[in-house]
Design a protein around this motif. Sequence first.
Motif, PDB file in Angstrom:
ATOM      1  N   LEU A  91       0.804  -1.222   0.000  1.00 17.99           N
ATOM      2  CA  LEU A  91       0.000   0.000   0.000  1.00 17.99           C
ATOM      3  C   LEU A  91       0.839   1.276   0.000  1.00 17.99           C
ATOM      4  O   LEU A  91       0.418   2.282  -0.581  1.00 17.99           O
ATOM      5  CB  LEU A  91      -0.919   0.007   1.231  1.00 17.99           C
ATOM      6  N   ARG A  92       1.970   1.288   0.677  1.00 20.69           N
ATOM      7  CA  ARG A  92       2.795   2.489   0.818  1.00 20.69           C
ATOM      8  C   ARG A  92       2.004   3.639   1.447  1.00 20.69           C
ATOM      9  O   ARG A  92       2.007   4.775   0.939  1.00 20.69           O
ATOM     10  CB  ARG A  92       3.349   2.922  -0.536  1.00 20.69           C
ATOM     11  N   LEU A  93       1.316   3.360   2.553  1.00 23.94           N
ATOM     12  CA  LEU A  93       0.478   4.382   3.195  1.00 23.94           C
ATOM     13  C   LEU A  93       1.275   5.615   3.635  1.00 23.94           C
ATOM     14  O   LEU A  93       0.776   6.747   3.485  1.00 23.94           O
ATOM     15  CB  LEU A  93      -0.277   3.776   4.373  1.00 23.94           C
ATOM     16  N   PRO A  94       2.486   5.467   4.187  1.00 22.60           N
ATOM     17  CA  PRO A  94       3.236   6.682   4.542  1.00 22.60           C
ATOM     18  C   PRO A  94       3.433   7.614   3.352  1.00 22.60           C
ATOM     19  O   PRO A  94       3.301   8.836   3.479  1.00 22.60           O
ATOM     20  CB  PRO A  94       4.570   6.134   5.070  1.00 22.60           C
ATOM     21  N   LEU A  95       3.740   7.036   2.189  1.00 18.62           N
ATOM     22  CA  LEU A  95       3.920   7.859   0.994  1.00 18.62           C
ATOM     23  C   LEU A  95       2.587   8.448   0.529  1.00 18.62           C
ATOM     24  O   LEU A  95       2.534   9.579   0.032  1.00 18.62           O
ATOM     25  CB  LEU A  95       4.543   7.020  -0.122  1.00 18.62           C
ATOM     26  N   ALA A  96       1.510   7.681   0.720  1.00 23.84           N
ATOM     27  CA  ALA A  96       0.191   8.173   0.332  1.00 23.84           C
ATOM     28  C   ALA A  96      -0.221   9.386   1.158  1.00 23.84           C
ATOM     29  O   ALA A  96      -0.902  10.291   0.655  1.00 23.84           O
ATOM     30  CB  ALA A  96      -0.847   7.062   0.484  1.00 23.84           C
ATOM     31  N   LEU A  97       0.176   9.392   2.415  1.00 22.38           N
ATOM     32  CA  LEU A  97      -0.200  10.497   3.303  1.00 22.38           C
ATOM     33  C   LEU A  97       0.842  11.603   3.331  1.00 22.38           C
ATOM     34  O   LEU A  97       0.616  12.659   3.953  1.00 22.38           O
ATOM     35  CB  LEU A  97      -0.428   9.963   4.720  1.00 22.38           C
ATOM     36  N   ALA A  98       1.975  11.383   2.665  1.00 26.74           N
ATOM     37  CA  ALA A  98       3.065  12.353   2.711  1.00 26.74           C
ATOM     38  C   ALA A  98       2.672  13.677   2.063  1.00 26.74           C
ATOM     39  O   ALA A  98       3.109  14.745   2.503  1.00 26.74           O
ATOM     40  CB  ALA A  98       4.305  11.784   2.027  1.00 26.74           C
ATOM     41  N   GLY A  99       1.852  13.616   1.004  1.00 26.19           N
ATOM     42  CA  GLY A  99       1.454  14.846   0.331  1.00 26.19           C
ATOM     43  C   GLY A  99       0.706  15.783   1.258  1.00 26.19           C
ATOM     44  O   GLY A  99       0.968  16.997   1.294  1.00 26.19           O
ATOM     45  N   GLY A 100      -0.230  15.242   2.019  1.00 33.53           N
ATOM     46  CA  GLY A 100      -0.960  16.056   2.977  1.00 33.53           C
ATOM     47  C   GLY A 100      -0.059  16.615   4.055  1.00 33.53           C
ATOM     48  O   GLY A 100      -0.216  17.764   4.492  1.00 33.53           O
ATOM     49  N   LEU A 101       0.922  15.806   4.487  1.00 30.81           N
ATOM     50  CA  LEU A 101       1.852  16.258   5.521  1.00 30.81           C
ATOM     51  C   LEU A 101       2.742  17.382   4.994  1.00 30.81           C
ATOM     52  O   LEU A 101       2.989  18.383   5.693  1.00 30.81           O
ATOM     53  CB  LEU A 101       2.700  15.085   6.001  1.00 30.81           C
ATOM     54  N   VAL A 102       3.231  17.227   3.762  1.00 28.94           N
ATOM     55  CA  VAL A 102       4.056  18.273   3.156  1.00 28.94           C
ATOM     56  C   VAL A 102       3.272  19.579   3.073  1.00 28.94           C
ATOM     57  O   VAL A 102       3.781  20.662   3.385  1.00 28.94           O
ATOM     58  CB  VAL A 102       4.536  17.839   1.755  1.00 28.94           C
ATOM     59  N   TRP A 103       2.025  19.480   2.642  1.00 29.21           N
ATOM     60  CA  TRP A 103       1.178  20.678   2.560  1.00 29.21           C
ATOM     61  C   TRP A 103       1.021  21.331   3.937  1.00 29.21           C
ATOM     62  O   TRP A 103       1.151  22.550   4.066  1.00 29.21           O
ATOM     63  CB  TRP A 103      -0.182  20.305   1.988  1.00 29.21           C
ATOM     64  N   ALA A 104       0.736  20.542   4.939  1.00 32.36           N
ATOM     65  CA  ALA A 104       0.533  21.086   6.286  1.00 32.36           C
ATOM     66  C   ALA A 104       1.792  21.773   6.803  1.00 32.36           C
ATOM     67  O   ALA A 104       1.721  22.850   7.411  1.00 32.36           O
ATOM     68  CB  ALA A 104       0.109  19.971   7.238  1.00 32.36           C
ATOM     69  N   LEU A 105       2.956  21.170   6.538  1.00 31.31           N
ATOM     70  CA  LEU A 105       4.203  21.778   6.985  1.00 31.31           C
ATOM     71  C   LEU A 105       4.490  23.087   6.249  1.00 31.31           C
ATOM     72  O   LEU A 105       4.944  24.068   6.847  1.00 31.31           O
ATOM     73  CB  LEU A 105       5.363  20.797   6.791  1.00 31.31           C
ATOM     74  N   LEU A 106       4.221  23.120   4.941  1.00 31.89           N
ATOM     75  CA  LEU A 106       4.449  24.340   4.170  1.00 31.89           C
ATOM     76  C   LEU A 106       3.531  25.464   4.633  1.00 31.89           C
ATOM     77  O   LEU A 106       3.910  26.643   4.590  1.00 31.89           O
ATOM     78  CB  LEU A 106       4.237  24.063   2.678  1.00 31.89           C
ATOM     79  N   CYS A 107       2.320  25.091   5.061  1.00 30.54           N
ATOM     80  CA  CYS A 107       1.387  26.122   5.536  1.00 30.54           C
ATOM     81  C   CYS A 107       1.885  26.788   6.826  1.00 30.54           C
ATOM     82  O   CYS A 107       1.381  27.850   7.214  1.00 30.54           O
ATOM     83  CB  CYS A 107      -0.001  25.528   5.760  1.00 30.54           C
ATOM     84  N   CYS A 108       2.862  26.169   7.466  1.00 33.81           N
ATOM     85  CA  CYS A 108       3.454  26.783   8.663  1.00 33.81           C
ATOM     86  C   CYS A 108       4.483  27.847   8.301  1.00 33.81           C
ATOM     87  O   CYS A 108       4.979  28.559   9.177  1.00 33.81           O
ATOM     88  CB  CYS A 108       4.110  25.711   9.527  1.00 33.81           C
ATOM     89  N   VAL A 109       4.821  27.911   6.994  1.00 34.60           N
ATOM     90  CA  VAL A 109       5.776  28.909   6.510  1.00 34.60           C
ATOM     91  C   VAL A 109       4.991  30.132   6.053  1.00 34.60           C
ATOM     92  O   VAL A 109       4.220  30.041   5.092  1.00 34.60           O
ATOM     93  CB  VAL A 109       6.633  28.352   5.362  1.00 34.60           C
ATOM     94  N   PRO A 110       5.134  31.290   6.687  1.00 33.68           N
ATOM     95  CA  PRO A 110       4.322  32.475   6.343  1.00 33.68           C
ATOM     96  C   PRO A 110       4.407  32.870   4.872  1.00 33.68           C
ATOM     97  O   PRO A 110       3.386  33.216   4.270  1.00 33.68           O
ATOM     98  CB  PRO A 110       4.900  33.560   7.256  1.00 33.68           C
ATOM     99  N   ALA A 111       5.597  32.815   4.283  1.00 36.59           N
ATOM    100  CA  ALA A 111       5.736  33.226   2.881  1.00 36.59           C
ATOM    101  C   ALA A 111       4.904  32.331   1.961  1.00 36.59           C
ATOM    102  O   ALA A 111       4.283  32.804   0.998  1.00 36.59           O
ATOM    103  CB  ALA A 111       7.203  33.195   2.478  1.00 36.59           C
ATOM    104  N   PHE A 112       4.908  31.046   2.254  1.00 42.87           N
ATOM    105  CA  PHE A 112       4.106  30.124   1.439  1.00 42.87           C
ATOM    106  C   PHE A 112       2.616  30.322   1.701  1.00 42.87           C
ATOM    107  O   PHE A 112       1.815  30.429   0.773  1.00 42.87           O
ATOM    108  CB  PHE A 112       4.503  28.681   1.746  1.00 42.87           C
ATOM    109  N   TYR A 113       2.246  30.383   2.967  1.00 45.74           N
ATOM    110  CA  TYR A 113       0.831  30.492   3.329  1.00 45.74           C
ATOM    111  C   TYR A 113       0.209  31.778   2.772  1.00 45.74           C
ATOM    112  O   TYR A 113      -0.960  31.815   2.413  1.00 45.74           O
ATOM    113  CB  TYR A 113       0.680  30.446   4.848  1.00 45.74           C
ATOM    114  N   GLY A 114       1.023  32.816   2.664  1.00 47.47           N
ATOM    115  CA  GLY A 114       0.497  34.089   2.173  1.00 47.47           C
ATOM    116  C   GLY A 114       0.474  34.211   0.669  1.00 47.47           C
ATOM    117  O   GLY A 114      -0.048  35.203   0.144  1.00 47.47           O
ATOM    118  N   SER A 115       1.024  33.243  -0.064  1.00 45.68           N
ATOM    119  CA  SER A 115       1.056  33.302  -1.525  1.00 45.68           C
ATOM    120  C   SER A 115       0.067  32.305  -2.124  1.00 45.68           C
ATOM    121  O   SER A 115       0.288  31.094  -2.076  1.00 45.68           O
ATOM    122  CB  SER A 115       2.470  32.992  -2.028  1.00 45.68           C
TER     123      SER A 115
END
Length: 385
Positions: A91-115
């Motif tokens: 299944l590779r579930l960690p890889l399947a959920l990695a996209g959501g995790l990457v998005w959540a982490l990037l949203c913690c970056v103000p420059a990314f979240y504001g663009s």
Amino acid sequence: MRLDPATLLLACFVTTFLVGTMFVLSWSQARTSRALAIWGVAHLTGSLASGGLALRGIIPDILSIGLANAVMLAAYGLIWSGMRAFEGRPLRLPLALAGGLVWALLCCVPAFYGSQTARVIVASTLAGAYCTAASVEVWRGRAEVLVSRYPATVLLATYAGFYFVRIPMAVLAPPAPGADPLASPWLSVLCLAGMLFTLAIAFTFMALTKERAEREQRIAASTDPLTGAANRRAFVAGAEALLQAGGPAAMLVFDLDNFKAINDTYGHAVGDGVLVGFCSLATTLLPPGTVLGRLGGEEFACLLSDRTPEAARAQAERIRGAFATLAIPELPHLRLSVSVGIAASRAYRGDFDGLMRDADAALYRAKRNGRDRIELAEPAARRAA
């Protein structure tokens, strides 16, 4: 009703929720199909994300932008995992959920979240990548012929294309500062495409599951459960179809020598192993595409097309000689041999019964003459005399 993005997102929520429920209910009737359960969870997850996106401006942005998009990407990852499960891969579930995790982490970056442009590029890239990966998984399994496999491949690839096209558009025509994201025409297009995609996925994935179940039932109905060879009914049907084409044909009938004694001396488990071993060996040595059938007990048969009696005898000799060399170290006194009867002629066009009858007669002669040997059916003229 105005078909603005918010309305379409609510419609996506309802549609995706219903499709997810359908997958889960289908899985409850077919618990062996993990893919149905994973696709059900994926769509139920996606429905929650659609609901969160539709509430943009009503709930805090961190929920409608950060959390909802993370959940949506996880849903796409689960669709990919479900396709891997359908194809029998990890299944590779960690890889399947990695996209959501990457998005959540990037949203913690103000420059990314504001663009908004950056958010569109990242979300589209991740969603498109998951859809592309799912499309590749379907295509990789094409050796298993399922009618709905190609529509599923195209469907997933097309939806990935919607996301990938959105990337250059976000760069070339970025949204105006302060513009309402729900007013974006691209969001309306993606919402409509998402609903159509969800419905098409439901029909296509269900069709794939149904076609596989039907295929497995057909195989089970035509296969000997112990050896994996064709059962008698399937072998007869295949041989009769081949004989209808005309041309030279050779029927080889094999009977394992002293098989009852093997069962009585070593037990049925060893006897079953001998049957499986012979079937595996014969399948390896026979020409590609040749159907080997188990007629019953320790008797097997195959039909060779475009084979002269001499060529058929040479083929049978390879099998007989190889089987005689098989040995089980734990059973040093076990000796294996097979007798073979062959009927080969141009005179059997469409006459399966006649060909089988003559091959059987040759087999019985091989048994009478000492076993572990090959006998050819007598020519018709000699039999008549």
